[in-house]
Design an enzyme around this catalytic site. Structure first.
Site, short mmCIF file in Angstrom:
data_model
loop_
_atom_site.label_atom_id
_atom_site.label_comp_id
_atom_site.label_asym_id
_atom_site.label_seq_id
_atom_site.Cartn_x
_atom_site.Cartn_y
_atom_site.Cartn_z
N CYS A 86 0.83 -1.19 0.00
CA CYS A 86 0.00 0.00 0.00
C CYS A 86 0.87 1.26 0.00
O CYS A 86 1.62 1.47 -0.94
CB CYS A 86 -1.01 -0.03 1.14
SG CYS A 86 -2.37 1.17 0.93
N HIS A 191 -3.94 -4.75 -0.18
CA HIS A 191 -3.47 -5.25 1.11
C HIS A 191 -3.46 -6.78 1.12
O HIS A 191 -4.52 -7.40 1.26
CB HIS A 191 -4.36 -4.74 2.25
CG HIS A 191 -4.15 -3.30 2.58
ND1 HIS A 191 -3.22 -2.89 3.50
CD2 HIS A 191 -4.72 -2.17 2.09
CE1 HIS A 191 -3.23 -1.56 3.59
NE2 HIS A 191 -4.14 -1.11 2.73
N GLU A 193 -2.57 -8.64 3.48
CA GLU A 193 -3.01 -9.09 4.80
C GLU A 193 -4.52 -9.09 4.95
O GLU A 193 -5.05 -9.68 5.90
CB GLU A 193 -2.36 -8.24 5.90
CG GLU A 193 -2.87 -6.82 6.01
CD GLU A 193 -2.21 -5.81 5.08
OE1 GLU A 193 -2.35 -4.60 5.34
OE2 GLU A 193 -1.57 -6.24 4.10
#
Length: 211
Positions: A86, A191, A193
């Site tokens: 990001c 992202h 994650e």
């Protein structure tokens, strides 16, 4: 066991990135959250997370004494694999154009500027799941085929000067880069994650990458 330096400069997605990397590593790598220049300079891999405004994140990174220099030593001089996530990807650019102009790391030439969808129905910030397009053949992105959705939350994007540095695109009222790659460096606007299986696949491939 390889040691991965996950750069700690106060980023809001640091802990979620750490958990995802630990899961992706599955005991094959040591994930170390750190802002210690000595550790970073000697690390086997470097990951730079990031959320928020470009200028604030760059300022926070530079405020950690010796960290930018240590990252440069590891990534640019020693050539260890690097992943920006990001805003961590955006900081690789020459400059950010949010709240004025802020110099970036200038590792990949280009500007970070606000996305401006042609479709009024496409809201900014760009938030939620969206499919990747034109994913290049690259070891880090081998699990991310065209059309695979990943999770975005951002208002600015990294527009690389050289189209050859773009590793994938996304369409949100218009196309813009979703990932970049050059040499031993890679970055993603989305992202990992938060991208479930797709994100874990990317992180696992990054940890195996031998550029």
């Amino acid at each position: 066991m390889q040691r991965v330096a996950l750069i700690d400069y106060g980023s809001g997605n640091l802990r979620s990135a750490e958990k995802a990397l630990v899961r992706a590593a599955d005991g094959r790598a040591e994930i170390v959250v750190t802002h210690d220049p000595g550790f970073i300079a000697a690390a086997d891999r470097v990951v730079l997370p990031g959320v928020g405004a470009f200028a604030a994140c760059m300022g926070a990174l530079e405020a950690r004494t010796g960290v930018v220099e240590a990252m440069t030593q590891a990534v640019r001089t020693r050539g260890v694999p690097f992943l920006g996530i990001c805003v961590g990807m955006q900081l690789m650019a020459t400059r950010g154009l949010e709240f004025g102009e802020t110099a970036g790391l200038d590792w990949i030439a280009g500007d970070v500027r606000r996305i401006e969808p042609d479709d009024p129905a496409a809201k900014v910030p760009h938030m939620g799941w969206n499919a990747l397009l034109d994913v290049i053949d690259h070891p880090v992105f081998r699990g991310l085929k065209d059309g695979r959705p990943v999770y975005f939350t951002h208002s600015f994007a990294f527009f690389a000067k050289d189209p050859a540095d773009v590793a994938a695109y996304v369409d949100h009222g218009g196309r813009f880069p979703a990932a970049v790659a050059r040499g031993n460096m890679a970055g993603v606007q989305f992202h990992p994650e938060k991208s479930q299986g797709a994100g874990l696949s990317l992180l696992a491939d990054f940890l195996e990458w031998r550029p």
